[in-house]
Scaffold this active site. Structure first.
Site, PDB file in Angstrom:
ATOM      1  N   HIS A 161       0.873  -1.052   0.279  1.00  0.00           N
ATOM      2  CA  HIS A 161       0.094   0.073  -0.094  1.00  0.00           C
ATOM      3  C   HIS A 161       0.714   1.060   0.026  1.00  0.00           C
ATOM      4  O   HIS A 161       0.631   2.242  -0.513  1.00  0.00           O
ATOM      5  CB  HIS A 161      -0.753   0.003   1.229  1.00  0.00           C
TER       6      HIS A 161
ATOM      7  N   GLN B 176      -8.551  -6.545 -10.737  1.00  0.00           N
ATOM      8  CA  GLN B 176      -9.392  -5.275 -10.247  1.00  0.00           C
ATOM      9  C   GLN B 176      -8.957  -4.117 -10.961  1.00  0.00           C
ATOM     10  O   GLN B 176      -9.667  -3.353 -11.401  1.00  0.00           O
ATOM     11  CB  GLN B 176      -8.846  -5.075  -8.990  1.00  0.00           C
TER      12      GLN B 176
HETATM   13  P1  AMP Z   1      -6.477  -3.806  -0.502  1.00  0.00           P
HETATM   14  O1  AMP Z   1      -6.354  -2.856   0.724  1.00  0.00           O
HETATM   15  O2  AMP Z   1      -6.037  -5.272  -0.215  1.00  0.00           O
HETATM   16  O3  AMP Z   1      -7.948  -3.449  -1.059  1.00  0.00           O
HETATM   17  O4  AMP Z   1      -5.444  -3.028  -1.513  1.00  0.00           O
HETATM   18  C1  AMP Z   1      -5.649  -1.627  -1.949  1.00  0.00           C
HETATM   19  C2  AMP Z   1      -4.564  -1.456  -3.110  1.00  0.00           C
HETATM   20  O5  AMP Z   1      -3.093  -1.952  -2.555  1.00  0.00           O
HETATM   21  C3  AMP Z   1      -4.900  -2.121  -4.257  1.00  0.00           C
HETATM   22  O6  AMP Z   1      -4.958  -1.351  -5.371  1.00  0.00           O
HETATM   23  C4  AMP Z   1      -4.035  -3.273  -4.185  1.00  0.00           C
HETATM   24  O7  AMP Z   1      -3.782  -3.678  -5.721  1.00  0.00           O
HETATM   25  C5  AMP Z   1      -2.820  -2.802  -3.739  1.00  0.00           C
HETATM   26  N1  AMP Z   1      -1.875  -3.856  -3.176  1.00  0.00           N
HETATM   27  C6  AMP Z   1      -2.348  -4.571  -2.293  1.00  0.00           C
HETATM   28  N2  AMP Z   1      -1.226  -5.313  -1.899  1.00  0.00           N
HETATM   29  C7  AMP Z   1      -0.107  -4.854  -2.853  1.00  0.00           C
HETATM   30  C8  AMP Z   1       1.170  -5.411  -2.915  1.00  0.00           C
HETATM   31  N3  AMP Z   1       1.736  -6.375  -2.480  1.00  0.00           N
HETATM   32  N4  AMP Z   1       1.771  -4.524  -3.918  1.00  0.00           N
HETATM   33  C9  AMP Z   1       1.256  -3.615  -4.582  1.00  0.00           C
HETATM   34  N5  AMP Z   1       0.014  -3.328  -4.400  1.00  0.00           N
HETATM   35  C10 AMP Z   1      -0.616  -3.877  -3.551  1.00  0.00           C
END
Ligand code: AMP
Length: 293
Positions: free
Chosen positions: A37, A153
């Site tokens: 994030h 997504q």
């Molecule tokens: P989430 O909180 O899981 O809904 O993720 C929020 C955002 O962070 C989304 O755009 C995800 O794709 C991104 N994200 C989650 N994990 C990672 C990661 N390991 N590397 C890069 N982006 C991430």
């Protein structure tokens, strides 16, 4: 960071920022933030004047038997992490305000939403596209950053923005990984020690697929079989899907090529993890731990 919980207040701030001609970078999240994030927040900060991060565990993107209730939440911790990463405003609305009584509207992105994870999580991507559309309308960002970790997504959001002529630039940021290759995820906190050890097989399987491709193998079925065998060698792993798809349409491919995405969803105990790599695109450049991005 400045924390805002009311939609009206966020809208007022967004309106004022636009009027001042400031570039607003936006990162929507479900919180319990990790380095993945924060890398998105830094990307947003590089490209904008003001960075808004939302933390909202969106009930409509969880199925009835999924982990909405136990999804990890810690807003104080998130707020502290965001202060150090270049975030200016933390927007953390309540579910009641986002979905009041008589709420009735859904944004559905056809076709893309039904593939890969969509086939196993009915309604999930409707929840995602709807909440992101709502957040865009509230925050009115110049640009929004999404992680390649959730490639489907990102593809759905890009499609929605194009189709609905939304005035926002979508930026995709590379997947951030743990030292053993496991893609960072808030859900990794569910894993037992044994499951956590076994989960590193996901990245090894994706890299095995990439290596086979780079050595000249083009038969998707053969590559997927090898990847599945590697994953199944770990006792805790239960495959939901391992697929080779066109990274734009998400349609299955039989022949691997530049732009093919190898994508998977695998359970370790009750924890469902996803990951992917894109072939061709300059080796591992879509992967933050392996490039200097
Ligand atoms: P989430 O909180 O899981 O809904 O993720 C929020 C955002 O962070 C989304 O755009 C995800 O794709 C991104 N994200 C989650 N994990 C990672 C990661 N390991 N590397 C890069 N982006 C991430």
């Amino acid at each position: 960071v400045d924390t805002i919980t009311s939609i009206a207040e966020m809208r007022d701030r967004a309106r004022a920022l636009r009027a001042e001609g400031r570039r607003v970078g936006f990162v929507p999240t479900m919180g319990y933030l990790h380095e993945g994030h924060l890398s998105l927040v830094r990307t947003a900060a590089e490209r904008s004047d003001v960075v808004v991060v939302s933390v909202f565990v969106n009930p409509t993107q969880f199925g009835p038997s999924e982990d909405f209730d136990r999804y990890p939440r810690n807003l104080d911790r998130d707020s502290a992490l965001l202060s150090g990463a270049g975030c200016d405003i933390l927007f953390a609305p309540t579910p009641e305000e986002m979905y009041p009584a008589r709420y009735a509207t859904v944004v559905h992105v056809q076709r893309l939403s039904e593939k890969l994870c969509g086939a196993f999580r009915p309604g999930h991507f409707d929840g995602v596209s709807t909440i992101v559309a709502k957040l865009f309308e509230i925050v009115r960002p110049t640009l929004a950053v999404f992680g390649q970790k959730d490639a489907q997504q990102a593809a759905i959001i890009e499609r929605m923005v194009t189709d609905l002529n939304m005035d926002v630039e979508i930026v995709r940021a590379p997947t951030v990984r743990e030292p053993d290759g496991l893609a960072m995820s808030s859900r990794n906190s569910y894993l037992t020690d044994g499951e956590r050890r076994d989960a590193s097989v996901l990245h090894r399987a994706l890299e095995r697929g990439r290596t086979l491709y780079e050595e000249g193998e083009r038969d998707a079925a053969k590559v997927l079989d090898e990847m599945r065998a590697l994953i199944e060698s770990r006792p805790a792993a239960e495959i939901q899907y391992v697929a080779a798809v066109d990274s734009r349409t998400l349609d299955d491919v039989e022949v691997l090529g530049r732009g093919t995405m190898l994508a998977l969803a695998v359970f370790f105990g009750s924890t469902r993890l996803i990951d992917n790599v894109v072939l061709g695109a300059g080796g591992s450049t879509a992967d933050a731990s392996r490039s200097e991005v």
